[in-house]
Design a protein around this motif. Structure first.
Motif, PDB file in Angstrom:
ATOM      1  N   TRP A 119       1.267  -1.563   0.181  1.00  0.00           N
ATOM      2  CA  TRP A 119       0.051  -0.381  -0.014  1.00  0.00           C
ATOM      3  C   TRP A 119       0.855   1.092  -0.085  1.00  0.00           C
ATOM      4  O   TRP A 119       1.789   1.958   1.359  1.00  0.00           O
ATOM      5  CB  TRP A 119      -0.911   0.376   1.107  1.00  0.00           C
ATOM      6  CG  TRP A 119      -2.168  -1.067   1.050  1.00  0.00           C
ATOM      7  CD1 TRP A 119      -1.757  -2.331   2.181  1.00  0.00           C
ATOM      8  CD2 TRP A 119      -2.919  -0.627   0.610  1.00  0.00           C
ATOM      9  NE1 TRP A 119      -2.799  -2.651   1.661  1.00  0.00           N
ATOM     10  CE2 TRP A 119      -4.186  -2.192   0.900  1.00  0.00           C
ATOM     11  CE3 TRP A 119      -3.522   0.057  -0.938  1.00  0.00           C
ATOM     12  CZ2 TRP A 119      -5.261  -2.464   0.133  1.00  0.00           C
ATOM     13  CZ3 TRP A 119      -4.516  -0.199  -1.552  1.00  0.00           C
ATOM     14  CH2 TRP A 119      -5.675  -2.173  -1.168  1.00  0.00           C
ATOM     15  N   ARG A 120       0.698   2.230  -1.313  1.00  0.00           N
ATOM     16  CA  ARG A 120       1.420   2.860  -0.951  1.00  0.00           C
ATOM     17  C   ARG A 120       0.647   5.187  -1.384  1.00  0.00           C
ATOM     18  O   ARG A 120      -0.546   4.315  -1.721  1.00  0.00           O
ATOM     19  CB  ARG A 120       2.541   3.295  -1.963  1.00  0.00           C
ATOM     20  CG  ARG A 120       3.804   1.632  -2.013  1.00  0.00           C
ATOM     21  CD  ARG A 120       4.225   1.865  -3.708  1.00  0.00           C
ATOM     22  NE  ARG A 120       4.622   0.225  -3.019  1.00  0.00           N
ATOM     23  CZ  ARG A 120       5.995   0.515  -3.758  1.00  0.00           C
ATOM     24  NH1 ARG A 120       5.338   0.293  -4.997  1.00  0.00           N
ATOM     25  NH2 ARG A 120       6.334  -1.229  -4.355  1.00  0.00           N
ATOM     26  N   ASP A 121       1.232   5.398  -0.660  1.00  0.00           N
ATOM     27  CA  ASP A 121       1.189   6.930  -1.682  1.00  0.00           C
ATOM     28  C   ASP A 121      -0.554   7.505  -0.433  1.00  0.00           C
ATOM     29  O   ASP A 121      -1.041   7.855  -1.380  1.00  0.00           O
ATOM     30  CB  ASP A 121       0.564   7.084  -2.987  1.00  0.00           C
ATOM     31  CG  ASP A 121       2.477   6.362  -3.260  1.00  0.00           C
ATOM     32  OD1 ASP A 121       3.389   7.414  -2.306  1.00  0.00           O
ATOM     33  OD2 ASP A 121       2.149   6.493  -4.239  1.00  0.00           O
ATOM     34  N   LEU A 122      -0.649   6.621   0.722  1.00  0.00           N
ATOM     35  CA  LEU A 122      -2.016   7.370   1.274  1.00  0.00           C
ATOM     36  C   LEU A 122      -1.993   8.504   1.456  1.00  0.00           C
ATOM     37  O   LEU A 122      -0.979   9.463   1.534  1.00  0.00           O
ATOM     38  CB  LEU A 122      -2.596   6.103   2.733  1.00  0.00           C
ATOM     39  CG  LEU A 122      -3.647   6.303   2.697  1.00  0.00           C
ATOM     40  CD1 LEU A 122      -4.279   5.229   3.471  1.00  0.00           C
ATOM     41  CD2 LEU A 122      -3.950   7.606   3.634  1.00  0.00           C
ATOM     42  N   ALA A 123      -3.557   9.216   0.595  1.00  0.00           N
ATOM     43  CA  ALA A 123      -3.652  10.710   0.651  1.00  0.00           C
ATOM     44  C   ALA A 123      -5.113  11.083   1.285  1.00  0.00           C
ATOM     45  O   ALA A 123      -6.276  10.493   0.491  1.00  0.00           O
ATOM     46  CB  ALA A 123      -3.116  11.740  -0.864  1.00  0.00           C
ATOM     47  N   VAL A 124      -5.566  11.501   2.850  1.00  0.00           N
ATOM     48  CA  VAL A 124      -6.514  11.407   2.678  1.00  0.00           C
ATOM     49  C   VAL A 124      -7.465  13.034   1.847  1.00  0.00           C
ATOM     50  O   VAL A 124      -6.869  14.186   1.902  1.00  0.00           O
ATOM     51  CB  VAL A 124      -6.848  11.674   4.439  1.00  0.00           C
ATOM     52  CG1 VAL A 124      -7.828  12.167   4.549  1.00  0.00           C
ATOM     53  CG2 VAL A 124      -6.449  10.681   4.567  1.00  0.00           C
ATOM     54  N   GLU A 125      -8.350  13.199   1.303  1.00  0.00           N
ATOM     55  CA  GLU A 125      -9.224  14.061   0.773  1.00  0.00           C
ATOM     56  C   GLU A 125     -10.062  14.589   1.491  1.00  0.00           C
ATOM     57  O   GLU A 125     -10.039  15.613   1.608  1.00  0.00           O
ATOM     58  CB  GLU A 125      -9.649  13.733  -0.481  1.00  0.00           C
ATOM     59  CG  GLU A 125      -9.062  13.040  -1.975  1.00  0.00           C
ATOM     60  CD  GLU A 125      -9.135  12.567  -3.024  1.00  0.00           C
ATOM     61  OE1 GLU A 125     -10.758  12.623  -3.044  1.00  0.00           O
ATOM     62  OE2 GLU A 125      -9.014  12.868  -3.773  1.00  0.00           O
ATOM     63  N   GLN A 126     -10.608  13.796   2.496  1.00  0.00           N
ATOM     64  CA  GLN A 126     -11.686  14.507   3.232  1.00  0.00           C
ATOM     65  C   GLN A 126     -11.791  13.668   4.358  1.00  0.00           C
ATOM     66  O   GLN A 126     -11.894  12.603   4.146  1.00  0.00           O
ATOM     67  CB  GLN A 126     -13.394  13.904   2.430  1.00  0.00           C
ATOM     68  CG  GLN A 126     -14.310  14.396   3.312  1.00  0.00           C
ATOM     69  CD  GLN A 126     -15.358  14.091   1.814  1.00  0.00           C
ATOM     70  OE1 GLN A 126     -15.039  15.197   0.766  1.00  0.00           O
ATOM     71  NE2 GLN A 126     -16.605  13.875   2.880  1.00  0.00           N
ATOM     72  N   ARG A 163      -1.953  -0.268  -8.839  1.00  0.00           N
ATOM     73  CA  ARG A 163      -4.055   0.269  -9.199  1.00  0.00           C
ATOM     74  C   ARG A 163      -4.170   1.484  -8.335  1.00  0.00           C
ATOM     75  O   ARG A 163      -3.869   1.218  -7.520  1.00  0.00           O
ATOM     76  CB  ARG A 163      -4.572  -0.976  -8.959  1.00  0.00           C
ATOM     77  CG  ARG A 163      -5.753  -0.696  -9.187  1.00  0.00           C
ATOM     78  CD  ARG A 163      -7.011  -1.149 -10.200  1.00  0.00           C
ATOM     79  NE  ARG A 163      -8.227  -0.741 -10.377  1.00  0.00           N
ATOM     80  CZ  ARG A 163      -9.072  -1.262 -10.664  1.00  0.00           C
ATOM     81  NH1 ARG A 163      -8.737  -2.647 -11.608  1.00  0.00           N
ATOM     82  NH2 ARG A 163     -10.468  -0.254 -10.912  1.00  0.00           N
ATOM     83  N   GLN A 164      -4.844   1.976  -8.597  1.00  0.00           N
ATOM     84  CA  GLN A 164      -5.137   3.244  -8.048  1.00  0.00           C
ATOM     85  C   GLN A 164      -6.317   3.457  -7.509  1.00  0.00           C
ATOM     86  O   GLN A 164      -7.191   3.188  -7.673  1.00  0.00           O
ATOM     87  CB  GLN A 164      -4.817   4.863  -8.909  1.00  0.00           C
ATOM     88  CG  GLN A 164      -2.932   4.766  -8.562  1.00  0.00           C
ATOM     89  CD  GLN A 164      -3.099   5.601  -9.422  1.00  0.00           C
ATOM     90  OE1 GLN A 164      -3.065   6.914  -9.473  1.00  0.00           O
ATOM     91  NE2 GLN A 164      -2.047   6.475  -9.506  1.00  0.00           N
ATOM     92  N   TYR A 165      -7.005   3.871  -6.290  1.00  0.00           N
ATOM     93  CA  TYR A 165      -8.278   3.270  -5.850  1.00  0.00           C
ATOM     94  C   TYR A 165      -8.358   4.665  -5.397  1.00  0.00           C
ATOM     95  O   TYR A 165      -7.652   5.853  -4.728  1.00  0.00           O
ATOM     96  CB  TYR A 165      -8.610   2.442  -4.502  1.00  0.00           C
ATOM     97  CG  TYR A 165      -8.220   1.137  -5.319  1.00  0.00           C
ATOM     98  CD1 TYR A 165      -9.520   0.647  -5.941  1.00  0.00           C
ATOM     99  CD2 TYR A 165      -6.737   0.330  -5.289  1.00  0.00           C
ATOM    100  CE1 TYR A 165      -8.975  -0.899  -6.575  1.00  0.00           C
ATOM    101  CE2 TYR A 165      -6.692  -0.756  -5.363  1.00  0.00           C
ATOM    102  CZ  TYR A 165      -7.347  -1.689  -6.540  1.00  0.00           C
ATOM    103  OH  TYR A 165      -7.953  -2.796  -6.386  1.00  0.00           O
ATOM    104  N   ARG A 166      -9.458   4.791  -5.461  1.00  0.00           N
ATOM    105  CA  ARG A 166      -9.751   6.638  -4.975  1.00  0.00           C
ATOM    106  C   ARG A 166     -11.674   5.874  -4.011  1.00  0.00           C
ATOM    107  O   ARG A 166     -12.332   5.232  -4.222  1.00  0.00           O
ATOM    108  CB  ARG A 166     -11.066   7.402  -5.776  1.00  0.00           C
ATOM    109  CG  ARG A 166     -11.323   9.024  -4.742  1.00  0.00           C
ATOM    110  CD  ARG A 166     -11.739   9.546  -5.651  1.00  0.00           C
ATOM    111  NE  ARG A 166     -11.946  10.790  -4.800  1.00  0.00           N
ATOM    112  CZ  ARG A 166     -12.748  11.607  -5.067  1.00  0.00           C
ATOM    113  NH1 ARG A 166     -13.650  11.182  -5.381  1.00  0.00           N
ATOM    114  NH2 ARG A 166     -13.565  12.762  -3.773  1.00  0.00           N
ATOM    115  N   MET A 167     -11.184   5.530  -2.505  1.00  0.00           N
ATOM    116  CA  MET A 167     -12.152   4.759  -1.332  1.00  0.00           C
ATOM    117  C   MET A 167     -12.815   6.132  -0.519  1.00  0.00           C
ATOM    118  O   MET A 167     -12.238   7.042   0.332  1.00  0.00           O
ATOM    119  CB  MET A 167     -10.857   4.379  -0.564  1.00  0.00           C
ATOM    120  CG  MET A 167     -10.303   3.351  -0.725  1.00  0.00           C
ATOM    121  SD  MET A 167     -10.638   2.229  -1.923  1.00  0.00           S
ATOM    122  CE  MET A 167     -11.950   0.967  -0.524  1.00  0.00           C
TER     123      MET A 167
END
Length: 150
Positions: free
Chosen positions: A37-44, A64-68
């Motif tokens: 798991w890489r590059d975790l960035a919180v948007e909200q 694979r990139q995910y927006r969770m």
């Protein structure tokens, strides 16, 4: 096409609430993430329901990139993460373990591809992702023991 499923479970020390707090709070979870798991960035947000974050998964030779989006269908017991761009869903379920500690189950499901690509996806992806989940659970256990994750 058909549903593909990857699953891991482990008994970790402490209470279900302590484990849940580490999983629901992305600042704490960031420290638990294995290399896949890489590059975790919180948007909200950042904790619990309503949190939206981006993360990259590298497993089985693929990236694979995910927006969770994080949901709490049963606060304190069950977390659900759903990818906003695909059918991928990951559920964390926490229960008191007989004999002490907390049993944590991680299940990820998605609609697999069709054809030969789907065949290989169903054959190899669940094992690769289950290993990633198991590494996360091992790091969670270490953190709950007061040690450094993995």
């Amino acid at each position: 096409m058909g549903e593909v499923r990857a699953e891991a479970r482990q008994v970790v020390p402490g209470t279900p609430q302590a484990a849940y707090d580490h999983l629901a709070d992305l600042a704490k979870r960031r420290a638990l993430l294995p290399e896949a798991w890489r590059d975790l960035a919180v948007e909200q947000g950042g904790r619990g329901a309503g949190t939206v974050f981006r993360v990259t998964l590298v497993a089985g030779g693929r990236e694979r990139q995910y927006r969770m989006a994080l949901e709490e269908p049963e606060p304190g017991r069950r977390l659900l993460e759903r990818d906003l761009g695909s059918s991928l869903r990951t559920t964390y379920t926490l229960e008191p373990a007989p004999g002490g500690g907390c049993e944590v189950q991680v299940v990820t499901t998605w609609q697999g591809a069709s054809g030969i690509g789907g065949f290989f996806e169903r054959r190899f992806a669940p094992r690769a992702l289950a290993q990633v989940h198991q590494a996360l659970l091992a790091n969670l256990a270490a953190a709950l023991r007061g040690g450094e994750p993995g």
